[in-house]
Design a protein around this motif. Sequence first.
Motif: not given
Length: 170
Positions: A59-68, A115-119
Amino acid sequence: MKTVAKALPLILAVASATVLAQTAPRSFSLGINVARGVVRTGEPIVVKIQLKNTSDHEIGRTALPGGATHGEMAGFPPIVRDAQGKEPQLTKWGRQVFGRQAPDDHLPDVVLNAIQRVPMSPGELMKTEIHLSELYDVSAPGKYTVQVRYYDEENKEEVKSNTVTVTVVR
């Protein structure tokens, strides 16, 4: 009466299909908790978020650079209410993040092109957090309830997490 009896199986079939369509299984589980349920005025309130892929496919989710940190920008906007059921006032940062700037805020533009979508693989667990006290003025003593929202791409609907309560004391 005979017409109703003949139409009943069709009505039941349509009703069953509608219920089944509305209860499609989620491909993920969503849960939140707070690092501390009772905090003193001015102390940070950190909401921890867990999203787990419970399906048998990516499934896809949104990811931000630099952590949680900054889960609010990674697709988990919070729903915060005080004891009267009202949303607390947003801070300048909160207004910026949620696009509700006041004319006198004068904040720099936030660039969100990173911001990007990652699997997310089956069984994978994603953790992030929201620093609630950076987004909302939660300095008044009292109880605040918190949930986060997340958009279910597969079922095309918004999902809300469990609700947690934070008590602010002097």
